[in-house]
Design a protein around this motif. Structure first.
Motif, mmCIF file in Angstrom:
data_model
loop_
_atom_site.group_PDB
_atom_site.id
_atom_site.type_symbol
_atom_site.label_atom_id
_atom_site.label_comp_id
_atom_site.label_asym_id
_atom_site.label_seq_id
_atom_site.Cartn_x
_atom_site.Cartn_y
_atom_site.Cartn_z
ATOM 1 N N HIS A 87 0.875 -1.168 0.000
ATOM 2 C CA HIS A 87 0.000 0.000 0.000
ATOM 3 C C HIS A 87 0.915 1.222 0.000
ATOM 4 O O HIS A 87 1.786 1.367 0.863
ATOM 5 C CB HIS A 87 -0.920 -0.004 1.225
ATOM 6 C CG HIS A 87 -2.026 -0.996 1.096
ATOM 7 N ND1 HIS A 87 -1.862 -2.341 1.345
ATOM 8 C CD2 HIS A 87 -3.301 -0.841 0.707
ATOM 9 C CE1 HIS A 87 -2.999 -2.961 1.129
ATOM 10 N NE2 HIS A 87 -3.896 -2.080 0.742
ATOM 11 N N VAL A 88 0.724 2.100 -0.972
ATOM 12 C CA VAL A 88 1.573 3.277 -1.152
ATOM 13 C C VAL A 88 0.810 4.512 -0.687
ATOM 14 O O VAL A 88 -0.355 4.699 -1.059
ATOM 15 C CB VAL A 88 1.974 3.414 -2.641
ATOM 16 C CG1 VAL A 88 2.756 4.676 -2.892
ATOM 17 C CG2 VAL A 88 2.763 2.198 -3.083
ATOM 18 N N PRO A 89 1.465 5.378 0.130
ATOM 19 C CA PRO A 89 0.770 6.581 0.599
ATOM 20 C C PRO A 89 0.686 7.655 -0.497
ATOM 21 O O PRO A 89 1.643 7.880 -1.243
ATOM 22 C CB PRO A 89 1.642 7.055 1.754
ATOM 23 C CG PRO A 89 2.999 6.519 1.459
ATOM 24 C CD PRO A 89 2.788 5.245 0.701
ATOM 25 N N ILE A 90 -0.467 8.302 -0.567
ATOM 26 C CA ILE A 90 -0.716 9.414 -1.478
ATOM 27 C C ILE A 90 -1.238 10.577 -0.634
ATOM 28 O O ILE A 90 -2.182 10.399 0.141
ATOM 29 C CB ILE A 90 -1.778 9.042 -2.545
ATOM 30 C CG1 ILE A 90 -1.364 7.828 -3.348
ATOM 31 C CG2 ILE A 90 -2.101 10.224 -3.439
ATOM 32 C CD1 ILE A 90 -0.299 8.078 -4.374
ATOM 33 N N ILE A 91 -0.630 11.743 -0.782
ATOM 34 C CA ILE A 91 -1.119 12.926 -0.074
ATOM 35 C C ILE A 91 -2.356 13.415 -0.824
ATOM 36 O O ILE A 91 -2.306 13.698 -2.021
ATOM 37 C CB ILE A 91 -0.040 14.021 -0.009
ATOM 38 C CG1 ILE A 91 1.153 13.502 0.781
ATOM 39 C CG2 ILE A 91 -0.612 15.292 0.615
ATOM 40 C CD1 ILE A 91 2.342 14.427 0.765
ATOM 41 N N THR A 92 -3.466 13.502 -0.098
ATOM 42 C CA THR A 92 -4.715 13.906 -0.746
ATOM 43 C C THR A 92 -5.154 15.309 -0.367
ATOM 44 O O THR A 92 -5.995 15.886 -1.031
ATOM 45 C CB THR A 92 -5.846 12.916 -0.402
ATOM 46 O OG1 THR A 92 -5.964 12.850 1.017
ATOM 47 C CG2 THR A 92 -5.549 11.541 -0.970
ATOM 48 N N GLY A 93 -4.608 15.858 0.677
ATOM 49 C CA GLY A 93 -4.980 17.211 1.099
ATOM 50 C C GLY A 93 -3.763 17.967 1.591
ATOM 51 O O GLY A 93 -3.108 17.551 2.539
ATOM 52 N N ASN A 146 3.648 13.076 -5.331
ATOM 53 C CA ASN A 146 2.776 11.893 -5.322
ATOM 54 C C ASN A 146 3.082 10.992 -6.508
ATOM 55 O O ASN A 146 3.216 11.467 -7.631
ATOM 56 C CB ASN A 146 1.304 12.306 -5.408
ATOM 57 C CG ASN A 146 0.692 12.557 -4.057
ATOM 58 O OD1 ASN A 146 1.254 12.191 -3.040
ATOM 59 N ND2 ASN A 146 -0.463 13.183 -4.046
ATOM 60 N N PRO A 147 3.193 9.682 -6.247
ATOM 61 C CA PRO A 147 3.326 8.767 -7.379
ATOM 62 C C PRO A 147 1.995 8.657 -8.110
ATOM 63 O O PRO A 147 0.942 8.828 -7.522
ATOM 64 C CB PRO A 147 3.706 7.445 -6.718
ATOM 65 C CG PRO A 147 3.189 7.551 -5.323
ATOM 66 C CD PRO A 147 3.223 9.006 -4.966
ATOM 67 N N VAL A 148 2.065 8.380 -9.385
ATOM 68 C CA VAL A 148 0.859 8.199 -10.180
ATOM 69 C C VAL A 148 0.667 6.699 -10.409
ATOM 70 O O VAL A 148 1.503 6.057 -11.036
ATOM 71 C CB VAL A 148 0.968 8.936 -11.532
ATOM 72 C CG1 VAL A 148 -0.266 8.644 -12.384
ATOM 73 C CG2 VAL A 148 1.148 10.417 -11.316
ATOM 74 N N PRO A 149 -0.421 6.147 -9.870
ATOM 75 C CA PRO A 149 -0.642 4.719 -10.092
ATOM 76 C C PRO A 149 -1.116 4.473 -11.519
ATOM 77 O O PRO A 149 -1.816 5.282 -12.109
ATOM 78 C CB PRO A 149 -1.732 4.364 -9.091
ATOM 79 C CG PRO A 149 -2.423 5.644 -8.792
ATOM 80 C CD PRO A 149 -1.426 6.744 -9.007
#
Length: 191
Positions: A87-93, A146-149
């Motif tokens: 599971h890869v973390p993505i900053i959403t805010g 952020n990485p792009v899945p």
């Protein structure tokens, strides 16, 4: 001449024995003709299959990468699942610092059902990878890192051909010239 009482008793005893013997002889075939109780039915036996999945990455028609995944599935049973990855973390805010975790890797679900002409495989294969970094404006913007899945998935329902490799899907990568091929071989297992 008067017959003596003894012979008549003997005749009666012989007649009674003959009658008992005859009754027993007639009763044996009647007892033999009684229907036997039906054997207890065996519970339905469902085949267990070893499902061998192969995901091939092709470039210019040549295989550059191949991954193999195996799982067991019982016919007429619940869904079999397999997941390999992280599971890869993505900053959403940016202002709140919210983080969402997205699954990266391979997920396979499979369910085998009895069909009118043999077993039927209902399967879903999903491959997700991390692509390039997001293109966000501003050097101090955390979303920029952020990485792009990227990935693909295929859902297929197909009749099982035991022991034969079946190509489920062939997909082109929309960001490159690569092609992905998903196949499965269903191998019946001995009970």
């Amino acid at each position: 001449m008067n017959p003596s009482p003894c012979p008549s008793r003997a005749r009666m005893a012989v007649a009674a024995c003959a009658a008992l013997f005859l009754a027993a002889a007639l009763a044996l075939p009647a007892a033999a003709q009684k229907p036997k109780p039906a054997p207890k039915p065996h519970p339905a036996q469902h085949t267990v299959y070893q499902l061998d999945y192969t995901i091939r990455q092709l470039r210019g028609g040549k295989v550059i990468n191949a991954r193999h995944y195996d799982l067991l599935a019982r016919e007429a049973s619940r869904e079999a699942t397999l997941h390999v990855g992280n599971h890869v973390p993505i900053i959403t805010g940016v202002s709140t610092g919210s983080i969402q975790y997205i699954p990266i890797g391979v997920s396979i679900t499979a369910q085998i059902s009895p069909g009118p002409h043999g077993a039927v495989l209902d399967t879903h294969v999903r491959l997700t990878a991390v692509g390039s970094k997001a293109a966000a404006s501003g050097a101090d913007n955390p979303l920029m890192n952020n990485p792009v899945p990227k990935g693909f998935s295929a859902g297929v329902t197909v009749g099982v051909i035991p022991g034969a490799a079946m190509t489920l899907a062939t997909l082109d990568d929309v960001t490159s010239n690569d092609r992905y091929q998903i196949s499965v071989t269903a191998i019946p297992q001995k009970p």
